[in-house]
Design a protein around this motif. Structure first.
Motif: not given
Length: 261
Positions: A155, A159, A100
């Protein structure tokens, strides 16, 4: 031996292809020997290799003695270790499982001095290995030391653009084994399969478009060629344990016919 006349950061930003050996074995002299053999960079692996902070401390110095650029990978989430590795003389740090923008920001905070990050002062060995007085090191460190965020999950891929926008993050590094494992939800471990290659190629394209450096762990000579064509410039190929065992096996095979009674 590879003679370093410029920094790893400058070479990669000039679009030069740099191949790094991968050091998982702790004896420091192996890093020196890999450098003297011609590798332009050595990466010491604290995530899956046998390195601890003491062996990395000695390995970074031996890498410098062998004439190679000094890189290290931290265990997952150990940003405090990233700061220590730079203080000990690493020119670049690779952080696994950055999933992230928040993960990337925390990593940057650990490896960049203010105003970019929050790295604390104490790089005396690092400045020595860089050949700079401490205050010169301070002025140059944010530009001359690199942070690679590993992209190895769906994931992170989802992003990626947000991760690439994090100020102070210099580069990403594709871990194709974990990427293949996570993309297949644990069903397949194949770093060179079509799905992994497709995702890796897109990561390289988007990373370069963001003005950042793309790196990748490679699993074959063909994969090195593919990765270079795809736009990756920091390529890991050659694990010390495999290099040693394969060389020993090849040597014994080559003399086998001459030692039979």
């Amino acid at each position: 031996m590879t003679e370093n006349t410029t920094t790893l950061a400058a070479r990669l930003r000039a679009d030069e292809v740099i191949v790094t050996a991968w050091s998982g074995l702790a004896p420091a002299i192996l890093c020196e020997l890999l450098g003297r053999a011609g590798y332009p960079a050595i990466t010491l692996d604290m995530q899956h290799g046998q390195h601890d902070i003491a062996s990395v401390r000695e390995g970074l110095a031996s890498t410098a003695l062998g004439g190679a650029h000094r890189v290290a990978r931290i265990p997952v989430g150990e940003n405090a270790t990233a700061s220590r590795l730079l203080d000990l003389g690493a020119e670049a740090v690779i952080a696994p499982m950055i999933n992230s923008a928040d993960d990337a920001r925390a990593f940057v905070d650990a490896i960049k001095y203010p105003p970019v990050g929050a790295r604390s002062w104490g790089p005396h060995r690092g400045a020595m290995l860089m050949g700079r007085p401490p205050m010169d090191y301070l002025r140059c460190a944010n530009d001359e030391t690199l942070g690679f965020a590993m992209i190895e999950t769906p994931e992170a891929f989802e992003v990626l653009d947000e991760i690439l926008q994090v100020p102070g993050l210099d580069a990403v590094f594709v871990g194709p084994a974990d990427l293949s494992l996570t993309l297949s939800n644990g069903a397949e471990l194949d770093p060179e399969n079509d799905a992994t290659r497709k995702a890796a190629a897109e990561i390289a394209t988007r990373t370069r478009a963001a003005g950042k450096i793309a790196g990748k762990f490679c699993t074959s000579v063909e994969d090195v060629a593919w990765a270079t064509e795809a736009g990756f410039r920091f390529l890991a190929y050659g694990v010390d344990m495999l290099l040693f065992t394969e060389a020993a096996s090849d040597l014994l095979t080559s003399i086998g016919t001459h030692t039979k009674a």
